[in-house]
Design an enzyme around this catalytic site. Structure first.
Site, mmCIF file in Angstrom:
data_model
loop_
_atom_site.group_PDB
_atom_site.id
_atom_site.type_symbol
_atom_site.label_atom_id
_atom_site.label_comp_id
_atom_site.label_asym_id
_atom_site.label_seq_id
_atom_site.Cartn_x
_atom_site.Cartn_y
_atom_site.Cartn_z
ATOM 1 N N LYS A 45 0.775 -1.191 0.058
ATOM 2 C CA LYS A 45 0.016 0.007 -0.034
ATOM 3 C C LYS A 45 0.688 1.356 -0.191
ATOM 4 O O LYS A 45 1.919 1.180 0.413
ATOM 5 C CB LYS A 45 -1.038 -0.033 1.110
ATOM 6 C CG LYS A 45 -0.321 0.139 2.462
ATOM 7 C CD LYS A 45 0.363 1.126 2.981
ATOM 8 C CE LYS A 45 0.806 1.272 4.572
ATOM 9 N NZ LYS A 45 1.640 2.377 4.759
ATOM 10 N N ASP A 51 -2.771 -0.938 10.574
ATOM 11 C CA ASP A 51 -2.961 -1.089 9.228
ATOM 12 C C ASP A 51 -3.919 -2.299 8.564
ATOM 13 O O ASP A 51 -4.108 -2.285 7.350
ATOM 14 C CB ASP A 51 -1.770 -0.983 8.424
ATOM 15 C CG ASP A 51 -1.120 0.344 8.525
ATOM 16 O OD1 ASP A 51 -1.828 1.254 9.090
ATOM 17 O OD2 ASP A 51 0.159 0.786 8.087
#
Length: 287
Positions: A11, A136
């Site tokens: 990401k 996350d």
């Protein structure tokens, strides 16, 4: 079926602002997560006993501390599963780079074993499990580009432009506490609405600290900024430059300094993991 490779994408934090600090030391954030079509992959073999076996251990990380093993055991205990799994991890995402590798690996384990063990949990339930492993993990479990608040766990799906990125590693590892513990870190950026933030030039509050403390980050960002808008992702050490086309990104990749390494990937708003699961479930007759 169980030998297939399940994606575990990297990401980027397209922006990251620190809006406060809690009494427990955690920081309140406003950040924009987008996946890229590049990452690790994991394969799974379901076992009849309850053992969780990581066949590709990480140097310097004990199995009980590895997020892959911890995610498997967490799901196993939560769902009351009697089966186990052999798990193999093929690593491409740099560790300590701010690309979310460990969190992504944990999310892929939760998604894959939920399917393979037939636990029947929905993604929201898996995300609630995942946040206990790391802030996350939920965005990787939910599988959609998101505006995140809180410590990163309050998610709102968004549709940022799917640009091409040159993602570069300066050859140093940055421990997150080093950035968040710096007394000069900005911790009071005003909170703004997602619509305002999406229309404002993107920035990362961690970047000035990473550039100050790590000469290599400063050098690499300065070099990239000659070619395209470029920023730090997460707390680093990876940085990225954004382009409208793959060919433009690759032209700059070909010129990169010899002391750094990088790759080109496209931003994607739907995780490759979730595309894969959809096909897997359809093939398995469970969609």
């Amino acid at each position: 079926m169980t030998q297939q490779l399940w994606p575990s994408p990297a990401k980027l934090n397209l922006f990251l602002y620190i809006t406060g600090q809690r009494p427990n030391g955690y920081h309140d954030l406003q950040t924009l997560f987008q996946f890229v079509d590049y990452g690790d992959s994991l394969s799974f073999n379901v076992r009849d006993d309850s053992a969780i076996v990581l066949t590709t251990p990480t140097d310097g990380v004990a199995d009980e501390d590895n997020l892959v093993v911890r995610a498997a055991r967490l799901l196993q205990a939560h769902a009351g599963v009697s089966q186990g799994a052999e798990i193999s991890l093929q690593k491409r995402i740099p560790m300590g780079g701010g690309l979310g590798g460990g969190s992504s690996n944990a999310a892929t384990v939760l998604i894959a074993l939920n399917a393979l063990w037939q636990c029947g949990l929905c993604d929201t339930e898996l995300a609630q499990l995942g946040v206990t492993l790391g802030a996350d993990v939920p965005v990787f479990v939910m599988g959609h580009a998101a505006f995140a608040e809180g410590i990163g766990e309050i998610l709102q799906p968004v549709e940022p432009e799917e640009k091409w990125y040159l993602i570069a590693h300066p050859g140093v590892t940055i421990a997150t506490p080093l950035i968040f513990g710096d007394p000069e870190l900005t911790r009071n950026t005003p909170k703004r609405t997602v619509n305002v933030l999406l229309d404002t030039p993107y920035a990362n509050d961690c970047e000035p600290i990473a550039r100050k403390r790590f000469y290599e980050v400063e050098q690499l960002l300065s070099w990239l900024l000659e070619y395209a808008p470029s920023r730090l992702t997460g707390t680093g050490a990876c940085v990225f430059a954004e382009f409208d086309t793959e060919s433009a990104a690759r032209q700059v990749l070909d010129k990169m300094p010899t002391w750094s390494r990088g790759f080109v990937a496209q931003g994607v708003n739907i995780s490759p993991l979730h595309h894969f699961r959809e096909v897997w479930l359809r093939t398995a007759g469970k969609a």
